[in-house]
Design a protein around this motif. Sequence first.
Motif, mmCIF file in Angstrom:
data_model
loop_
_atom_site.group_PDB
_atom_site.id
_atom_site.type_symbol
_atom_site.label_atom_id
_atom_site.label_comp_id
_atom_site.label_asym_id
_atom_site.label_seq_id
_atom_site.Cartn_x
_atom_site.Cartn_y
_atom_site.Cartn_z
ATOM 1 N N HIS A 1 20.956 -55.538 -3.574
ATOM 2 C CA HIS A 1 19.586 -55.154 -3.226
ATOM 3 C C HIS A 1 19.556 -53.754 -2.624
ATOM 4 O O HIS A 1 20.536 -53.290 -2.035
ATOM 5 C CB HIS A 1 18.987 -56.140 -2.220
ATOM 6 N N THR A 2 18.416 -53.106 -2.756
ATOM 7 C CA THR A 2 18.195 -51.821 -2.105
ATOM 8 C C THR A 2 17.826 -52.062 -0.646
ATOM 9 O O THR A 2 16.935 -52.869 -0.363
ATOM 10 C CB THR A 2 17.064 -51.042 -2.797
ATOM 11 N N SER B 1 18.365 -63.799 -1.722
ATOM 12 C CA SER B 1 17.173 -62.962 -1.756
ATOM 13 C C SER B 1 17.227 -61.928 -0.645
ATOM 14 O O SER B 1 18.040 -62.017 0.285
ATOM 15 C CB SER B 1 15.922 -63.820 -1.603
ATOM 16 N N GLN B 2 16.331 -60.955 -0.708
ATOM 17 C CA GLN B 2 16.276 -59.944 0.345
ATOM 18 C C GLN B 2 15.942 -60.547 1.704
ATOM 19 O O GLN B 2 16.580 -60.186 2.708
ATOM 20 C CB GLN B 2 15.263 -58.861 -0.029
ATOM 21 N N PHE C 1 23.039 -55.393 2.306
ATOM 22 C CA PHE C 1 22.036 -55.410 1.245
ATOM 23 C C PHE C 1 22.637 -54.924 -0.077
ATOM 24 O O PHE C 1 22.410 -55.514 -1.132
ATOM 25 C CB PHE C 1 20.833 -54.542 1.624
#
Length: 282
Positions: free
Chosen positions: A92-93, A65-66, A87
Amino acid sequence: MEIDRPALAAFLRRRRELLQPEDVGLPRGQRRRTSGLRREEVAELCHMSTDYYARLERERGPQPSQPMIASIAQGLHLSLDERNHLFRLAGHTPPVRGTGAVSEHISPGLLRILDRLDDTPAEVVTELGETLRQTPLGTALTGDATRYTGPARSIGYRWFTDPVTRELYAPEDHAFLSRMFASGLREASALRGPGSRAAHYAELLLARSDEFRRVWEKQEVGIHPHHVKHFIHPEVGALELHCQNLLDPDQSHRLLVYTAVPGSESHDRLRLLSVIGPQALR
């Protein structure tokens, strides 16, 4: 974006190999054969299980997860550019960077200094007084300030909403601290803009605290912290500590270091606090 497992695993392994125990405040030991840190050491720094971290390096497991990636980036002492790369590898961004955003990623430089202050109360805080990291003696002095969530993460917010917060500070300083916290929040709100976290905290406090409304209406700015702080610790008593701070202008983070004058009563009490340890305040 999709996770790039081979690239993610290779990047994590390389960053782990580049870090030495002394870089993160860990003892080297006499029988160390690993190049860089061990997986279990990185996992501890990242606040996750060794098995979870090891699976990432082996290109296995679920997509992190972030928040997990942010924790890994901090544990590996990555720069902002390296954090953003991590990231993207994880699919992820990266968090937004800019004048309106408040980053919670501590720079490697500040972390290296903090890791070497085991015998000193110290903490890294944001411009809103949110504690991101403490030394063990820092936790013993003020309690675990990283445990809070939501607006309560800000000491300025807690000051006006939780009476327990004030018990640690000398009563004669309370009026000044109220003005200081309101002044700091006003300046942060103007700097970050109407939709910022600072502005949101101000709105919440205006709705919740009569005292905050009275102080806020004075329109004061530029009220800076005193270099000498007076604590009333429940175990060791009154402490007069000098506060030195190191600013990271890119992150708007400050490293606060608390020391006592050698030979003073506060110095002796601070040494006692180091023996009592973090369990002194819960």
